[in-house]
Design a protein around this motif. Structure first.
Motif, PDB file in Angstrom:
ATOM      1  N   THR A   1       0.830  -1.204   0.000  1.00 15.82           N
ATOM      2  CA  THR A   1       0.000   0.000   0.000  1.00 15.82           C
ATOM      3  C   THR A   1       0.865   1.255   0.000  1.00 15.82           C
ATOM      4  O   THR A   1       0.593   2.215  -0.730  1.00 15.82           O
ATOM      5  N   THR A   2       1.915   1.252   0.800  1.00 16.30           N
ATOM      6  CA  THR A   2       2.826   2.398   0.856  1.00 16.30           C
ATOM      7  C   THR A   2       3.527   2.598  -0.479  1.00 16.30           C
ATOM      8  O   THR A   2       3.719   3.733  -0.926  1.00 16.30           O
ATOM      9  N   ALA A   3       3.900   1.500  -1.127  1.00 18.19           N
ATOM     10  CA  ALA A   3       4.568   1.589  -2.427  1.00 18.19           C
ATOM     11  C   ALA A   3       3.714   2.316  -3.448  1.00 18.19           C
ATOM     12  O   ALA A   3       4.216   3.062  -4.297  1.00 18.19           O
ATOM     13  N   CYS A   4       2.407   2.130  -3.373  1.00 15.91           N
ATOM     14  CA  CYS A   4       1.478   2.728  -4.330  1.00 15.91           C
ATOM     15  C   CYS A   4       1.079   4.152  -3.934  1.00 15.91           C
ATOM     16  O   CYS A   4       0.406   4.834  -4.709  1.00 15.91           O
ATOM     17  N   GLY A   5       1.499   4.606  -2.772  1.00 14.28           N
ATOM     18  CA  GLY A   5       1.104   5.909  -2.256  1.00 14.28           C
ATOM     19  C   GLY A   5       1.360   7.081  -3.198  1.00 14.28           C
ATOM     20  O   GLY A   5       0.538   8.000  -3.274  1.00 14.28           O
TER      21      GLY A   5
ATOM     22  N   ALA B   1      -0.657  11.824  -6.183  1.00 12.95           N
ATOM     23  CA  ALA B   1      -0.760  12.569  -7.438  1.00 12.95           C
ATOM     24  C   ALA B   1      -2.217  12.771  -7.841  1.00 12.95           C
ATOM     25  O   ALA B   1      -2.594  13.849  -8.342  1.00 12.95           O
ATOM     26  N   GLU B   2      -3.053  11.765  -7.626  1.00 14.58           N
ATOM     27  CA  GLU B   2      -4.485  11.903  -7.934  1.00 14.58           C
ATOM     28  C   GLU B   2      -5.128  12.979  -7.062  1.00 14.58           C
ATOM     29  O   GLU B   2      -5.901  13.817  -7.537  1.00 14.58           O
ATOM     30  N   LEU B   3      -4.820  12.963  -5.775  1.00 15.40           N
ATOM     31  CA  LEU B   3      -5.383  13.952  -4.859  1.00 15.40           C
ATOM     32  C   LEU B   3      -4.967  15.370  -5.254  1.00 15.40           C
ATOM     33  O   LEU B   3      -5.769  16.305  -5.205  1.00 15.40           O
ATOM     34  N   ALA B   4      -3.710  15.528  -5.649  1.00 13.94           N
ATOM     35  CA  ALA B   4      -3.209  16.851  -6.005  1.00 13.94           C
ATOM     36  C   ALA B   4      -3.909  17.406  -7.235  1.00 13.94           C
ATOM     37  O   ALA B   4      -4.094  18.623  -7.359  1.00 13.94           O
TER      38      ALA B   4
ATOM     39  N   HIS C   1      -0.771  13.862   2.478  1.00 14.35           N
ATOM     40  CA  HIS C   1       0.173  14.184   1.402  1.00 14.35           C
ATOM     41  C   HIS C   1       0.333  15.696   1.229  1.00 14.35           C
ATOM     42  O   HIS C   1       0.332  16.227   0.114  1.00 14.35           O
ATOM     43  N   GLY C   2       0.438  16.398   2.360  1.00 17.70           N
ATOM     44  CA  GLY C   2       0.707  17.821   2.319  1.00 17.70           C
ATOM     45  C   GLY C   2      -0.499  18.716   2.108  1.00 17.70           C
ATOM     46  O   GLY C   2      -0.365  19.942   2.028  1.00 17.70           O
ATOM     47  N   ARG C   3      -1.694  18.146   2.037  1.00 19.18           N
ATOM     48  CA  ARG C   3      -2.920  18.926   1.845  1.00 19.18           C
ATOM     49  C   ARG C   3      -3.860  18.701   3.024  1.00 19.18           C
ATOM     50  O   ARG C   3      -3.994  17.591   3.515  1.00 19.18           O
ATOM     51  N   GLY C   4      -4.521  19.760   3.458  1.00 18.47           N
ATOM     52  CA  GLY C   4      -5.562  19.597   4.454  1.00 18.47           C
ATOM     53  C   GLY C   4      -6.790  18.978   3.806  1.00 18.47           C
ATOM     54  O   GLY C   4      -7.260  19.468   2.777  1.00 18.47           O
ATOM     55  N   GLU C   5      -7.286  17.897   4.371  1.00 17.82           N
ATOM     56  CA  GLU C   5      -8.406  17.171   3.768  1.00 17.82           C
ATOM     57  C   GLU C   5      -9.500  16.900   4.799  1.00 17.82           C
ATOM     58  O   GLU C   5      -9.216  16.707   5.982  1.00 17.82           O
TER      59      GLU C   5
END
Length: 226
Positions: free
Chosen positions: A134-138, A143-146, A184-188
C-alpha cells in the motif's frame, strides 16, 4: 502468487524490489498522463500477476473522491475501478444517500489486483495487500489527490484508511464521522465507512443492516457537500 525477487539482466535488483512507485510518477502530468504512466508501473511485485494497472476514474472536477482498497477480479480484467458487484452496490448506496455517482472520482489505494488461487485455473481469490504494498502505491494516490483536489474523501474500508491515515486506523471506531487531517501535504476532510464488499460478505440476515449502515455513513458525506 510468485514471490521470487526479480533481477535485471546484469543481476541488479529490479525496480519492484524498492517498493515505491515514485520513479514511475511523471512530474507535471495531468490525469490522463498519470493513467498512461501507471500502466507501466513496476513499483512493487504485484504487477507481475495482475492483468493490468487499474487507475482511478471519474469526474476530474469531482467534489468527492472515493478511495477503496484494490481492484477486484472484474476490475482487473476490465481496467476500470468499481465495475464489479461491490461497485454496483456502492453506486446504489451513493445515489440513495444523495450523491450522484457520476459526479465522483473513484480510485484505490493499490492499483494492481492481489490474489491467490487454490489450484491452477481456479477462481482468483482476493488477498489483502500488505502495508508495504500500500505504501509503495502511495505516490499514485498523492498525485491523484493533487490533481482532483476534492472537497471530501470518502474512505472505503480499513486498507484505504491505513493508506491515508496511518496503521493505527480502525474503521469501526471512526466510521460515519468527519475527520480533518493533513494528507500528502494537503488539508483534507474525510468520512470513513466500510468497503462495499464487506456488505456483500455479510450473512444474509445481516446484509440489509450492513447496507443501511453504509448509506447512513454516505449521508454524512452528502451533508458535508451540501
Amino acid at each position: 502468487m510468485a514471490t521470487t525477487k526479480a533481477r535485471t539482466a546484469g543481476g541488479a535488483r529490479a525496480p519492484e524490489d524498492a517498493y515505491t512507485a515514485a520513479p514511475f510518477v511523471p512530474e507535471g502530468a495531468d490525469l490522463d498522463g498519470l493513467r498512461r504512466a501507471a500502466a507501466g508501473c513496476r513499483g512493487c511485485p504485484l504487477h507481475r500477476d495482475a492483468t493490468q494497472t487499474v487507475f482511478g476514474a471519474g469526474d476530474t472536477n469531482a467534489r468527492v473522491m472515493l478511495v477503496g482498497e484494490q481492484p477486484g477480479d472484474q476490475e482487473d480484467r476490465q481496467g476500470t475501478p468499481f465495475v464489479g458487484p461491490a461497485g454496483k452496490l456502492l453506486d446504489r448506496a451513493l445515489a440513495e444517500a444523495g450523491i450522484d455517482p457520476g459526479e465522483t472520482y473513484v480510485t484505490n489505494a493499490v492499483k494492481h489486483f492481489k490474489f491467490t488461487r487454490a489450484e491452477p485455473r481456479k477462481r482468483r481469490i482476493h488477498k489483502a495487500p500488505t502495508l508495504r504494498e500500500t505504501t509503495a502505491c502511495g505516490p499514485w494516490l498523492a498525485a491523484e489527490l493533487a490533481l482532483v483536489e476534492p472537497e471530501l474523501i470518502v474512505v472505503l474500508g480499513a486498507t484505504a484508511g491505513k493508506a491515508l491515515l496511518g496503521s493505527s486506523f480502525r474503521v469501526t471506531q471512526v466510521r460515519g464521522t468527519v475527520l480533518e487531517r493533513e494528507i500528502h501535504g494537503r488539508g483534507e476532510l474525510l468520512v470513513p465507512t466500510v468497503h462495499p464488499s464487506a456488505v456483500l460478505r455479510a450473512r444474509d440476515e445481516d446484509r440489509e443492516a450492513a447496507y443501511r449502515g453504509l448509506v447512513a455513513d454516505l449521508k454524512v458525506a452528502a451533508g458535508v457537500l451540501s
